[in-house]
Design an enzyme around this catalytic site. Structure first.
Site, PDB file in Angstrom:
ATOM      1  N   PHE A 152       0.898  -1.359   0.007  1.00 21.40           N
ATOM      2  CA  PHE A 152       0.012  -0.130  -0.074  1.00 21.40           C
ATOM      3  C   PHE A 152       0.835   1.105  -0.027  1.00 21.40           C
ATOM      4  CE2 PHE A 152       0.867  -0.089   4.584  1.00 21.40           C
ATOM      5  CZ  PHE A 152       1.025   1.336   4.774  1.00 21.40           C
ATOM      6  N   LYS A 176      -1.002  -7.002  -9.290  1.00 17.77           N
ATOM      7  CA  LYS A 176      -2.022  -7.255  -8.202  1.00 17.77           C
ATOM      8  C   LYS A 176      -1.584  -5.973  -7.122  1.00 17.77           C
ATOM      9  CE  LYS A 176      -2.970  -8.362  -4.580  1.00 17.77           C
ATOM     10  NZ  LYS A 176      -3.339  -7.379  -3.498  1.00 17.77           N
ATOM     11  N   GLU A 179      -4.878  -3.723  -2.055  1.00 19.98           N
ATOM     12  CA  GLU A 179      -6.428  -3.582  -2.096  1.00 19.98           C
ATOM     13  C   GLU A 179      -6.700  -2.360  -1.121  1.00 19.98           C
ATOM     14  OE1 GLU A 179      -4.565  -5.919  -0.864  1.00 19.98           O
ATOM     15  OE2 GLU A 179      -5.815  -7.221   0.869  1.00 19.98           O
ATOM     16  N   ARG A 180      -5.735  -1.761  -0.387  1.00 20.52           N
ATOM     17  CA  ARG A 180      -6.136  -0.451   0.164  1.00 20.52           C
ATOM     18  C   ARG A 180      -6.100   0.962  -0.329  1.00 20.52           C
ATOM     19  NH1 ARG A 180      -2.111  -1.445   5.506  1.00 20.52           N
ATOM     20  NH2 ARG A 180      -2.032  -3.789   5.222  1.00 20.52           N
ATOM     21  N   SER A 229       5.383  -6.783   3.288  1.00 15.60           N
ATOM     22  CA  SER A 229       6.014  -7.215   4.605  1.00 15.60           C
ATOM     23  C   SER A 229       6.533  -8.553   4.799  1.00 15.60           C
ATOM     24  CB  SER A 229       4.912  -7.132   5.788  1.00 15.60           C
ATOM     25  OG  SER A 229       3.776  -8.289   5.352  1.00 15.60           O
ATOM     26  N   CYS A 284       9.282   2.119   3.587  1.00 16.52           N
ATOM     27  CA  CYS A 284      10.343   0.790   3.860  1.00 16.52           C
ATOM     28  C   CYS A 284      12.077   1.325   4.034  1.00 16.52           C
ATOM     29  CB  CYS A 284      10.334  -0.284   2.857  1.00 16.52           C
ATOM     30  SG  CYS A 284      10.716   0.466   1.205  1.00 16.52           S
ATOM     31  N   GLU A 385       8.957  -4.148  13.326  1.00 16.24           N
ATOM     32  CA  GLU A 385       8.900  -3.030  12.244  1.00 16.24           C
ATOM     33  C   GLU A 385       7.529  -2.374  12.444  1.00 16.24           C
ATOM     34  OE1 GLU A 385       7.510  -4.065   8.194  1.00 16.24           O
ATOM     35  OE2 GLU A 385       8.714  -2.209   7.460  1.00 16.24           O
TER      36      GLU A 385
HETATM   37  P1  NAD Z   1       1.523  -6.432   3.057  1.00 22.38           P
HETATM   38  O1  NAD Z   1       2.498  -7.574   3.371  1.00 22.38           O
HETATM   39  O2  NAD Z   1       0.321  -6.567   4.111  1.00 22.38           O
HETATM   40  O3  NAD Z   1       0.880  -6.759   1.496  1.00 22.38           O
HETATM   41  C1  NAD Z   1       1.583  -6.414   0.456  1.00 22.38           C
HETATM   42  C2  NAD Z   1       0.898  -7.289  -0.840  1.00 22.38           C
HETATM   43  O4  NAD Z   1       0.686  -8.825  -0.262  1.00 22.38           O
HETATM   44  C3  NAD Z   1      -0.453  -6.568  -0.948  1.00 22.38           C
HETATM   45  O5  NAD Z   1      -0.592  -6.767  -2.423  1.00 22.38           O
HETATM   46  C4  NAD Z   1      -1.768  -7.427  -0.199  1.00 22.38           C
HETATM   47  O6  NAD Z   1      -2.607  -7.600  -0.733  1.00 22.38           O
HETATM   48  C5  NAD Z   1      -0.946  -8.944  -0.287  1.00 22.38           C
HETATM   49  N1  NAD Z   1      -1.241  -9.817   0.846  1.00 22.38           N
HETATM   50  C6  NAD Z   1      -1.287  -9.329   2.303  1.00 22.38           C
HETATM   51  N2  NAD Z   1      -1.432 -10.551   2.890  1.00 22.38           N
HETATM   52  C7  NAD Z   1      -1.290 -11.427   2.170  1.00 22.38           C
HETATM   53  C8  NAD Z   1      -1.267 -12.966   2.476  1.00 22.38           C
HETATM   54  N3  NAD Z   1      -1.926 -13.637   3.575  1.00 22.38           N
HETATM   55  N4  NAD Z   1      -1.256 -13.927   1.393  1.00 22.38           N
HETATM   56  C9  NAD Z   1      -1.133 -13.385   0.171  1.00 22.38           C
HETATM   57  N5  NAD Z   1      -0.844 -11.864  -0.089  1.00 22.38           N
HETATM   58  C10 NAD Z   1      -1.071 -11.230   0.786  1.00 22.38           C
HETATM   59  O7  NAD Z   1       2.333  -5.185   2.914  1.00 22.38           O
HETATM   60  P2  NAD Z   1       1.562  -3.751   3.148  1.00 22.38           P
HETATM   61  O8  NAD Z   1       0.880  -3.534   4.640  1.00 22.38           O
HETATM   62  O9  NAD Z   1       0.654  -3.467   1.978  1.00 22.38           O
HETATM   63  O10 NAD Z   1       2.725  -2.714   2.947  1.00 22.38           O
HETATM   64  C11 NAD Z   1       3.923  -2.352   3.976  1.00 22.38           C
HETATM   65  C12 NAD Z   1       4.943  -3.584   4.043  1.00 22.38           C
HETATM   66  O11 NAD Z   1       5.678  -3.662   2.862  1.00 22.38           O
HETATM   67  C13 NAD Z   1       5.873  -3.113   5.187  1.00 22.38           C
HETATM   68  O12 NAD Z   1       6.420  -4.066   5.868  1.00 22.38           O
HETATM   69  C14 NAD Z   1       7.215  -2.290   4.185  1.00 22.38           C
HETATM   70  O13 NAD Z   1       8.534  -2.488   4.976  1.00 22.38           O
HETATM   71  C15 NAD Z   1       6.975  -2.895   3.095  1.00 22.38           C
HETATM   72  N6  NAD Z   1       7.758  -2.578   2.021  1.00 22.38           N
HETATM   73  C16 NAD Z   1       8.752  -2.963   1.583  1.00 22.38           C
HETATM   74  C17 NAD Z   1       9.554  -2.437   0.678  1.00 22.38           C
HETATM   75  C18 NAD Z   1      10.983  -3.004   0.196  1.00 22.38           C
HETATM   76  O14 NAD Z   1      11.486  -2.212  -0.824  1.00 22.38           O
HETATM   77  N7  NAD Z   1      11.828  -3.670   0.871  1.00 22.38           N
HETATM   78  C19 NAD Z   1       9.026  -1.318   0.165  1.00 22.38           C
HETATM   79  C20 NAD Z   1       7.709  -0.993   0.143  1.00 22.38           C
HETATM   80  C21 NAD Z   1       7.139  -1.549   1.444  1.00 22.38           C
END
Ligand code: NAD
Length: 500
Positions: A152, A176, A179-180, A229, A284, A385
């Site tokens: 998101f 994909k 969804e937020r 994450s 991140c 985090e």
């Molecule tokens: P998230 O992991 O909750 O979601 C990321 C994606 O995974 C979304 O598209 C979501 O729909 C999907 N997803 C969520 N739960 C899932 C599941 N159980 N099974 C399959 N798919 C699932 O992350 P977020 O809250 O959207 O974003 C924040 C996180 O992303 C933080 O941890 C941040 O550090 C990380 N991030 C990392 C980088 C990097 O370059 N390392 C960059 C941006 C964000």
């Protein structure tokens, strides 16, 4: 809420409503109101997108570099002209202030500009006369249908880390998004189509775990890029790899900023405040731990606390706001809980974001910025985090302690050092375990022609995104050995061919 407020997929060049009957709410984080709904894909809807992408690959995979480059250049021009529109959408669903949203669109645009050079990027090598009348050379070819799953916090930049390079290299793409905040992806897809991208080359599937799991299992998807994450990154890496896909999965972070006693403390304080609280800490590459080395901690902490007094928090659409709300109420409350836990664990909460008047107010998901001193590595505020506007200060005696502290952390995305000593900076650059290092730069996000990625629990897989690593990830190498002789020399040889 009308049909127009229900966000759709973009499949085969057209918007397409979901029939799954499953929806997710999209909020305006500044007011707390549900402004839109997004339809969540069924397995059949993902399959429909993959089949559109497979059909499109038959021609796009064979299109010339000249054709692809023209479309990329036109997309770049449209994005340049309409960046504000993308940024406004981001602010309305993510909550970040408009200038910050525009910044992420511009950083994504840098990757589009990098991908415009795909003709040079795909040049390969040839060795003349490796044996008599034999040349050897390599070619890089697209993989086919590839997918991106994005978080998101950067609804335009992170998708643009992936799809411009993948598509320029001749692949077709399924995105994909989170969804937020799903709208920015749809606008980018429409702009790319307007630039002349053939139908089915870039598809957006809205969804949740159901869509993700289908992407991970679908046999026609050759590669998966993920950013999100750590627990989900690990799951994506393991599942996609066990299904035979190429995979890069970028995870969470806990970025440290080490300040040495010789640093310019005003510069360090400005940088710490910008990098910890910009985008409400939902980056991140945000700085979440300040490591104060030697006797400077009190002075540095005072300078940071005094700068925080001027921080203007408000809706992202207000041009005077410097920090907006958090993305959802649940996330805001989770972040706030760490301030309480830090206090209970014995840290010193110098500035408590829960005291900000907008925190208790009805409506938006606001929380003030927090500064927590005397944090130790056993506290939850240090270990987890948090992904919010909370900066922890850890005090250490010397530089080697600082390096040991950073290198003991499970995450290894970015790390920064502030110093006037070139030798110390060079030692940090060589010894620190992090994928991206800043020297007097708090958020060392590399330019598009270098690659972005971490190590340890911040990256699963061996490939960073964009730069040469991105080109490599989205292409497969073929080595060709060719004999072109004016005349065939007769004779059969059963031995293993030797070069001579
Ligand atoms: P998230 O992991 O909750 O979601 C990321 C994606 O995974 C979304 O598209 C979501 O729909 C999907 N997803 C969520 N739960 C899932 C599941 N159980 N099974 C399959 N798919 C699932 O992350 P977020 O809250 O959207 O974003 C924040 C996180 O992303 C933080 O941890 C941040 O550090 C990380 N991030 C990392 C980088 C990097 O370059 N390392 C960059 C941006 C964000």
């Amino acid at each position: 809420m009308t049909d127009r407020d229900i966000l759709q997929h973009f499949i085969g060049g057209k918007l397409r409503a979901s029939n799954s009957g499953r929806f997710s709410e999209v909020f305006d984080p500044a007011t707390g109101a549900v402004t839109k709904m997004v339809g969540l894909a069924s397995i059949e809807e993902v399959d429909e997108a993959v089949s559109a992408a497979e059909t499109a690959f038959e021609t796009w995979g064979d299109s010339s570099l000249a054709q692809r480059t023209k479309v990329l250049f036109r997309f770049r021009e449209i994005l340049e002209a309409r960046a504000d529109e993308v940024a406004r959408l981001i602010t309305s669903e993510h909550g970040k202030v408009f200038s910050d949203a525009l910044g992420e669109v511009r950083r994504g645009q840098e990757v589009v500009e990098f991908a415009c050079g795909i003709s040079s990027l795909l040049k390969s090598s040839l060795s003349d006369q490796v044996s008599r009348e034999v040349d050897t050379y390599s070619i890089r070819q697209p993989l086919g249908v590839v997918a991106g799953i994005t978080p998101f916090n950067f609804p335009s930049m992170v998708p643009m880390w992936m799809f411009p390079i993948a598509i320029a290299a001749g692949n077709t793409f399924i995105l994909k998004p989170s969804e937020r905040d799903p709208s920015a992806s749809l606008l980018l897809a429409e702009m790319f189509a307007e630039a002349g991208l053939p139908d089915g080359v870039f598809n957006v599937v809205q969804g949740d775990k159901v869509a993700v799991d289908r992407i991970l299992a679908h046999p026609a998807i050759r590669a998966v890029s993920f950013v999100g994450s750590t627990p989900i990154a690990k799951y994506i890496y393991e599942t996609a790899a066990s299904n035979g896909k190429r995979v890069q999965a970028l995870g969470g972070a806990k970025n440290h900023m080490v300040v040495l006693p010789d640093a310019d403390l005003d510069h360090a304080a400005d940088s710490a405040v910008s990098a910890a609280y910009g985008s409400a800490g939902e980056r991140c590459m945000a700085i979440s731990v300040l490591v104060a080395v030697g006797g400077i901690a009190d002075e540095l902490v005072d300078k940071i606390a005094s700068r925080m007094k001027g921080l203007k928090i408000g809706p992202g659409v207000d041009p005077s706001s410097e920090m907006g709300p958090l993305v959802t109420r649940v996330h805001r409350d989770r972040v706030a809980s760490y301030i309480g836990s830090a206090n209970d664990d014995g840290a010193t909460v110098l500035v408590d974001g829960r005291e900000h008047p907008l925190y208790g107010a009805e409506g938006g998901f606001f929380l003030g910025a927090s500064l927590v001193d005397n944090v130790t590595t056993d506290m939850a505020v240090y270990k987890d985090e948090i992904f919010g506007p909370v900066l922890s200060v850890v005090r250490v005696d010397d530089f080697d302690d600082a390096i040991r502290l950073v290198n003991s952390n499970q995450y290894a995305n970015g790390a920064a050092i502030f110093t006037r000593n070139g030798g110390a900076a060079r030692k940090f650059q060589r010894k620190i375990s992090a994928g991206m290092v800043g020297i007097n730069v708090p958020i060392p996000v590399p330019v598009a022609y270098y690659s972005f990625g971490g190590a340890k629990d911040s990256l699963f897989g061996d490939s960073h995104v964009h730069g040469d690593e991105g080109v490599k990830f989205y292409t497969r190498v073929k080595a060709v050995t060719a004999r072109w002789a004016e005349e065939h020399i007769a004779g059969v040889d059963y031995g293993f061919p030797q070069n001579q």
